[in-house]
Design an enzyme around this catalytic site. Structure first.
Site, PDB file in Angstrom:
ATOM      1  N   ASP A  62     -76.798  -3.941  97.110  1.00 13.60           N
ATOM      2  CA  ASP A  62     -77.002  -4.316  98.514  1.00 13.60           C
ATOM      3  C   ASP A  62     -75.939  -5.331  98.930  1.00 13.60           C
ATOM      4  O   ASP A  62     -75.157  -5.810  98.100  1.00 13.60           O
ATOM      5  CB  ASP A  62     -78.417  -4.879  98.710  1.00 13.60           C
ATOM      6  CG  ASP A  62     -78.893  -4.739 100.152  1.00 13.60           C
ATOM      7  OD1 ASP A  62     -78.108  -4.315 101.017  1.00 13.60           O
ATOM      8  OD2 ASP A  62     -80.074  -5.071 100.406  1.00 13.60           O
ATOM      9  N   HIS A  64     -80.361   6.228 105.290  1.00 14.50           N
ATOM     10  CA  HIS A  64     -80.527   4.833 105.733  1.00 14.50           C
ATOM     11  C   HIS A  64     -79.239   4.306 106.366  1.00 14.50           C
ATOM     12  O   HIS A  64     -79.223   3.838 107.504  1.00 14.50           O
ATOM     13  CB  HIS A  64     -80.932   3.977 104.531  1.00 14.50           C
ATOM     14  CG  HIS A  64     -81.163   2.532 104.847  1.00 14.50           C
ATOM     15  ND1 HIS A  64     -82.161   2.109 105.690  1.00 14.50           N
ATOM     16  CD2 HIS A  64     -80.525   1.400 104.433  1.00 14.50           C
ATOM     17  CE1 HIS A  64     -82.135   0.784 105.788  1.00 14.50           C
ATOM     18  NE2 HIS A  64     -81.145   0.332 105.029  1.00 14.50           N
TER      19      HIS A  64
HETATM   20  C1  HEM Z   1     -77.561  -1.207 104.163  1.00 15.28           C
HETATM   21  C2  HEM Z   1     -81.538  -1.060 101.393  1.00 15.28           C
HETATM   22  C3  HEM Z   1     -84.228  -2.508 105.164  1.00 15.28           C
HETATM   23  C4  HEM Z   1     -80.321  -2.287 108.006  1.00 15.28           C
HETATM   24  C5  HEM Z   1     -78.405  -1.071 103.088  1.00 15.28           C
HETATM   25  C6  HEM Z   1     -78.002  -0.703 101.746  1.00 15.28           C
HETATM   26  C7  HEM Z   1     -79.116  -0.669 100.978  1.00 15.28           C
HETATM   27  C8  HEM Z   1     -80.222  -1.006 101.816  1.00 15.28           C
HETATM   28  C9  HEM Z   1     -79.206  -0.333  99.492  1.00 15.28           C
HETATM   29  C10 HEM Z   1     -76.573  -0.412 101.274  1.00 15.28           C
HETATM   30  C11 HEM Z   1     -75.821  -1.660 100.971  1.00 15.28           C
HETATM   31  C12 HEM Z   1     -74.902  -2.099 102.074  1.00 15.28           C
HETATM   32  O1  HEM Z   1     -74.242  -1.261 102.712  1.00 15.28           O
HETATM   33  O2  HEM Z   1     -74.819  -3.320 102.289  1.00 15.28           O
HETATM   34  C13 HEM Z   1     -82.611  -1.442 102.182  1.00 15.28           C
HETATM   35  C14 HEM Z   1     -83.969  -1.532 101.719  1.00 15.28           C
HETATM   36  C15 HEM Z   1     -84.729  -1.950 102.772  1.00 15.28           C
HETATM   37  C16 HEM Z   1     -83.834  -2.107 103.902  1.00 15.28           C
HETATM   38  C17 HEM Z   1     -84.438  -1.191 100.307  1.00 15.28           C
HETATM   39  C18 HEM Z   1     -86.199  -2.238 102.853  1.00 15.28           C
HETATM   40  C19 HEM Z   1     -86.928  -2.638 101.835  1.00 15.28           C
HETATM   41  C20 HEM Z   1     -83.415  -2.511 106.270  1.00 15.28           C
HETATM   42  C21 HEM Z   1     -83.873  -2.755 107.617  1.00 15.28           C
HETATM   43  C22 HEM Z   1     -82.770  -2.671 108.422  1.00 15.28           C
HETATM   44  C23 HEM Z   1     -81.630  -2.400 107.572  1.00 15.28           C
HETATM   45  C24 HEM Z   1     -85.306  -3.066 108.013  1.00 15.28           C
HETATM   46  C25 HEM Z   1     -82.696  -2.800 109.921  1.00 15.28           C
HETATM   47  C26 HEM Z   1     -83.653  -2.451 110.746  1.00 15.28           C
HETATM   48  C27 HEM Z   1     -79.246  -2.046 107.189  1.00 15.28           C
HETATM   49  C28 HEM Z   1     -77.876  -2.020 107.676  1.00 15.28           C
HETATM   50  C29 HEM Z   1     -77.081  -1.677 106.577  1.00 15.28           C
HETATM   51  C30 HEM Z   1     -77.985  -1.537 105.439  1.00 15.28           C
HETATM   52  C31 HEM Z   1     -77.405  -2.293 109.097  1.00 15.28           C
HETATM   53  C32 HEM Z   1     -75.571  -1.495 106.578  1.00 15.28           C
HETATM   54  C33 HEM Z   1     -75.225  -0.112 107.098  1.00 15.28           C
HETATM   55  C34 HEM Z   1     -73.756   0.102 107.273  1.00 15.28           C
HETATM   56  O3  HEM Z   1     -73.095  -0.798 107.782  1.00 15.28           O
HETATM   57  O4  HEM Z   1     -73.259   1.169 106.915  1.00 15.28           O
HETATM   58  N1  HEM Z   1     -79.780  -1.242 103.100  1.00 15.28           N
HETATM   59  N2  HEM Z   1     -82.567  -1.783 103.505  1.00 15.28           N
HETATM   60  N3  HEM Z   1     -82.066  -2.291 106.275  1.00 15.28           N
HETATM   61  N4  HEM Z   1     -79.278  -1.749 105.859  1.00 15.28           N
HETATM   62 FE1  HEM Z   1     -80.914  -1.711 104.704  1.00 15.28          FE
END
Ligand code: HEM
Length: 444
Positions: free
Chosen positions: A171, A310
């Site tokens: 992450d 996601h």
């Molecule tokens: C990216 C997991 C909740 C928004 C990521 C990544 C993982 C991850 C593994 C990829 C790492 C990265 O690109 O930095 C999770 C898990 C969640 C969660 C397990 C809940 C338990 C959320 C929530 C939001 C969110 C609630 C917003 C409503 C984002 C965004 C990115 C991201 C904006 C970067 C996307 C990009 O720039 O390409 N998340 N996330 N995440 N997540 Fe989550």
């Protein structure tokens, strides 16, 4: 790459830099005596509240623990700060808008229900010992002027899992770069500072002058059902074109397509068939993709990356022409809870609470967190204009039923009805003032 165009001495550190420590403690509190609380806070702040400049300074100049503070709307009014900060979600509080987020408030922790939490201290450090000293100091100093409503301890996972959330994925890779603070790495979106910081260039809302250099912090306690997630991906394991994946590999492949990255962090848009740990670990390459693939059909089909993944849902990149600089926010969450036990793994069922202490910073909650969750993750026909309905985002998306398409690369019209693997236990919206706003206004 850091520059000093922003007032980094005055901006609380977790917003732009992140504490990035082994341990992070959230101390949610309620103010009992505003006058006493203010006088302690005024003395405490200059030497103890950690700025962005401290976080980017050499380790030898840093304190044993970093401390930030944030206030809820009811917290500010309890401290007799009644100026309009210009954010309606902040004013109503997270609980009031919970069902719009798709939350079932039956799963909310009682402390988050309502607007009783006045603020939160974030303490980041590498040792339990320092967590205890710093928390002890707060308790002694603030005495009976406050009560602690809830404490949540978060921590990096052990060993090789450090930096990975509980489902196993690296992450903290993709956050926007902020103009005037850091230069974008390849593929990274650059946003005007006012998208993250109130009162800065690009923030279109009128704020009181003292609210400059603050940010709204979304806190969510998101429980993750890890053994259930692992079981579901095994039961639904997918196959690659060569047809040579084991069930375990097919489960990894499916979970990578649900996230949009392999566990190493390698983006599936670049490495669609197999994990590539060197790519995942390389900051100059691991964010350098946008789903576009000029001259091929990949942008409009789901061969490399499902539309519902996601990553693609919460940052659509070229699906919106790479023009969106508004619906961005900086994430600074940390996992909480222990590793999965043998018992839990064998029974495919969660017995101990674990998940993500989700933290997100933006100047406008409706444009940042809420937009990503409601307009994108929960909206089945986003991204629009595709040949199939993408469906709901399979990790955090809410809807009934939770149907996602595109997870199977060999049949992108196949749909999946998914159980919830992430359960909201609630949270709150906070304002993270600048350091001078605390001493000269809030605690004055
Ligand atoms: C990216 C997991 C909740 C928004 C990521 C990544 C993982 C991850 C593994 C990829 C790492 C990265 O690109 O930095 C999770 C898990 C969640 C969660 C397990 C809940 C338990 C959320 C929530 C939001 C969110 C609630 C917003 C409503 C984002 C965004 C990115 C991201 C904006 C970067 C996307 C990009 O720039 O390409 N998340 N996330 N995440 N997540 Fe989550």
């Amino acid at each position: 790459t850091q520059s000093t165009l922003l007032s980094i001495d005055n901006i609380q550190g977790d917003i732009l830099v992140g504490m990035k420590k082994q341990k992070e403690r959230f101390v949610f509190f309620h103010v009992n005596n505003a006058a006493e609380f203010k006088s302690v806070l005024k003395a405490y702040t200059p030497t103890n509240i950690t700025s962005a400049s401290t976080l980017v300074s050499p380790a030898s100049d840093q304190p044993l623990a970093f401390v930030n503070i944030a206030f809820s709307h009811t917290g500010l009014s309890t401290l007799d700060i009644n100026d309009n900060l210009g954010d309606s979600n902040f004013v109503s509080g997270q609980f009031a808008g919970a069902s719009r987020l798709g939350d079932d408030t039956a799963t909310w922790e009682p402390t988050f229900k309502g607007t009783d939490i006045h603020g939160v201290f974030l303490i980041g450090t590498d040792k339990d010992e320092y967590l205890e000293t710093y928390t002890g100091d707060l308790k002694t100093l603030f005495g009976s002027s406050w009560s602690v409503s809830l404490t949540l301890d978060a921590a990096a996972r052990p060993g090789a899992e450090a930096g990975h959330e509980h489902f196993g994925f690296l992450d903290g890779i993709s956050n926007p770069a902020v103009v005037g603070f850091n230069n974008p790495l390849p593929g990274q979106t650059s946003v005007p500072p006012g998208i993250i910081l109130t009162g800065n260039t690009g923030d279109r809302t009128n704020r009181p002058a003292w609210a400059k250099d603050g940010s709204f912090m979304v806190f969510r306690k998101l429980k993750q059902l890890v053994p259930e997630f692992n079981k579901w991906t095994l039961d639904n394991a997918i196959q690659n074109r060569a047809g040579n994946l084991t069930i375990q590999e097919g489960a990894e492949f499916l979970s990578a397509r649900m996230i949009g990255r392999w566990k190493s962090g390698a983006p599936i848009d670049v490495a669609p068939e197999a994990d590539d740990p060197a790519l995942g670990a390389d900051p100059n390459r691991n964010n350098n993709f946008d789903y576009a693939h000029p001259g091929s059909s990949l942008a409009s089909d789901q061969t490399n990356c499902p539309f519902s993944a996601h990553l693609r849902k919460v940052n659509p990149r070229a699906d919106q022409g790479n023009t969106n600089t508004v619906n961005h926010a900086i994430r600074a969450g940390t996992p909480y809870g222990p590793e999965v036990s043998d018992d839990e793994a064998n029974s495919n069922s969660t017995q101990t609470d674990r998940g993500l202490a989700f933290v997100m910073y933006q100047s406008n909650i409706a444009n940042g967190f809420r937009f990503q969750q409601v307009n994108w993750a929960n909206t089945a026909d986003f991204p629009a204009g595709k040949n199939v309905t993408p469906g709901i985002e399979p990790i955090i998306g809410q809807g009934s039923p939770r149907v996602a398409s595109g997870l199977d690369p060999l049949d992108s019209t196949k749909t999946y009805t998914l159980p919830n693997f992430v359960v909201s236990n609630g949270g709150e919206y906070f304002f993270v003032p600048s350091i001078s706003a605390i001493t000269d206004k809030i605690a004055a």
